[in-house]
Design an enzyme around this catalytic site. Structure first.
Site, PDB file in Angstrom:
ATOM      1  N   ASP A 112       0.899  -1.245  -0.045  1.00  0.00           N
ATOM      2  CA  ASP A 112      -0.190  -0.005   0.038  1.00  0.00           C
ATOM      3  C   ASP A 112       0.997   1.391   0.100  1.00  0.00           C
ATOM      4  O   ASP A 112       0.004   2.130  -0.025  1.00  0.00           O
ATOM      5  CB  ASP A 112      -0.961  -0.004   1.080  1.00  0.00           C
ATOM      6  N   GLU A 113       1.845   1.584  -0.295  1.00  0.00           N
ATOM      7  CA  GLU A 113       2.920   2.851  -0.426  1.00  0.00           C
ATOM      8  C   GLU A 113       4.130   2.426  -1.570  1.00  0.00           C
ATOM      9  O   GLU A 113       4.306   1.022  -1.708  1.00  0.00           O
ATOM     10  CB  GLU A 113       3.739   3.183   0.754  1.00  0.00           C
TER      11      GLU A 113
END
Length: 424
Positions: A112-113
């Protein structure tokens, strides 16, 4: 526009999805929007652990790793759902596909990043315009919120993305450091955990400014080379590049030893594996790394050498986990002949900050529950010596394991695909 893209500098974005798992669930079920939602395992059991939660839940004090019973006490109306990891991986792939439409210089660091180097993207607009475009497109096409940091290096970009959540965009320049970064508590700095924070507090380093202005010799004595690295970060210094290939890196940390005599003594050989596993664990810890694959090397008295490795379900750094994997491989591949050398290696290492467990929500709960025990054991070992507490493994008696031939092991490894990594 040229002023926004310095000739000798970089412009880095850090894109961080907000409450990712919960947000994905809300995008699939709009009735959940605006409600306190938590993702957790063992939903029916009060002892289940919260994996993540929506910002509406966080307003009540609900936090990651909190037991369900405690979260329910803080927020009686809390909605709890089991995780759907295939759904999250699908969303993650779509996000990174979108990011690569802006530049090929995209480095995923978790599910998620990720980082983008947009230094050569002036034709697409200013850094702020690009960040707004990314944020709006992810939200409008996938219904997922994110925060974005804009800075001249990876550390400052990561720090900036944490400053405004959810749906924030923050610019953090080096000239902003004294005002925006230095007044913060040192424990709030990316890369500093609770234990490191406590060590720094013990020598009077309370704020990030204190760290930035501290003495190199004092930091090196306290934290080793990592102390100097953290001081550089506190001063906004970070030379790491955005590397699109880093996700495919195959780095390793290992230790091996030549035995004083050729040995067929199973107890003695397992004792050697235990020592080697401890050394590998210590090196991983010092470098803040985790291994995604465990390997063993066996060299026989006639100098024939075999190496075997296996991907683990969750990244490891604890001695017991490394030892368990190494012992299993050894017992399945040793043919009973005299051994001259043994080695243990952690392969495919990743930064601790970038790691996430491939949940299996039950293993997540077990690790969360054991963390206070690990801290207590480490405290005792630091105070009284590592021999004050010994973690043992059961020895397998009887015949040695020879059920895995070289050809069978080779073809099984060739067919197997390593699971993707990330974190929530």
């Amino acid at each position: 526009m040229k002023d926004m893209y310095p000739k000798n500098g970089r412009v880095i974005l850090h894109v961080d999805m907000n409450s990712f798992y919960a947000s994905v669930e809300m995008s699939y079920d709009v009735s959940l929007k605006g409600k306190p939602l938590a993702i957790a395992g063992n939903v029916e059991e009060r002892r289940g652990i919260i994996v993540t939660c929506s910002y509406e839940a966080r307003k009540f004090g609900v936090k990651t790793t909190m037991p369900i019973w405690q979260a329910k006490k803080l927020c009686p109306q809390l909605i709890i759902q089991k995780p759907n990891f295939e759904r999250y991986r699908k969303a993650s792939l779509a996000i990174f596909d979108l990011l690569r439409q802006y530049t090929e210089m995209v480095e995923p660091v978790s599910i998620d990043e990720g980082y983008l180097d947009i230094s050569e993207c002036a034709k697409l607009g200013s850094p702020l315009e690009i960040a707004k475009s990314i944020q709006e497109r992810i939200y409008n096409t996938m219904d997922l919120p994110c925060s974005i940091g804009i800075a001249p290096n990876k550390f400052l970009a990561k720090t900036a993305s944490d400053m405004q959540k959810p749906m924030g965009i923050t610019v953090l320049r080096k000239r902003d450091i004294p005002e925006k970064l230095w007044p913060l508590q040192v424990g709030e700095m990316h890369g500093i955990g609770q234990k490191t924070s406590e060590k720094l507090h013990a020598i009077g380093i309370i704020t990030i400014k204190d760290l930035a202005q501290s003495r190199d010799s004092q930091l090196k004595q306290l934290l080793g080379i990592n102390g100097i690295r953290l001081k550089d970060r506190a001063n906004g210094i970070d030379s790491r590049i955005v590397d699109p290939e880093s996700i495919f890196d195959h780095k390793s940390i290992g230790n091996s030893t030549t035995l004083p005599h050729d040995s067929t003594n199973q107890k003695e050989l397992l004792g050697v594996l235990e020592k080697l596993s401890g050394k590998v664990a210590a090196r991983l810890k010092n470098k803040r790394l985790l291994g995604q694959k465990i390997g063993v090397t066996i060299r026989y008295k006639d100098r024939r050498t075999i190496t075997r490795s296996r991907t683990v379900s969750n990244p490891v750094f604890e001695k017991k986990d490394i030892l368990a994997g190494a012992t299993d491989l050894f017992m399945k591949n040793w043919n009973g002949e005299g051994i001259r050398l043994l080695g243990v290696t952690a392969h495919d290492v990743i930064e601790k900050e970038s790691a996430f467990m491939q949940l299996d929500i039950f293993s997540f709960q077990k690790e969360a529950e054991k963390e206070p025990l690990y801290e207590a054991m480490e405290h005792l070992q630091n105070k009284y010596g590592e021999n004050i507490i010994k973690k043992g493994i059961p020895l397998k008696h009887g015949s040695i394991g020879t059920d895995t031939s070289f050809s069978k092991d080779f073809f099984e490894q060739s067919r197997r695909k390593d699971p993707p990594g990330g974190k929530e």
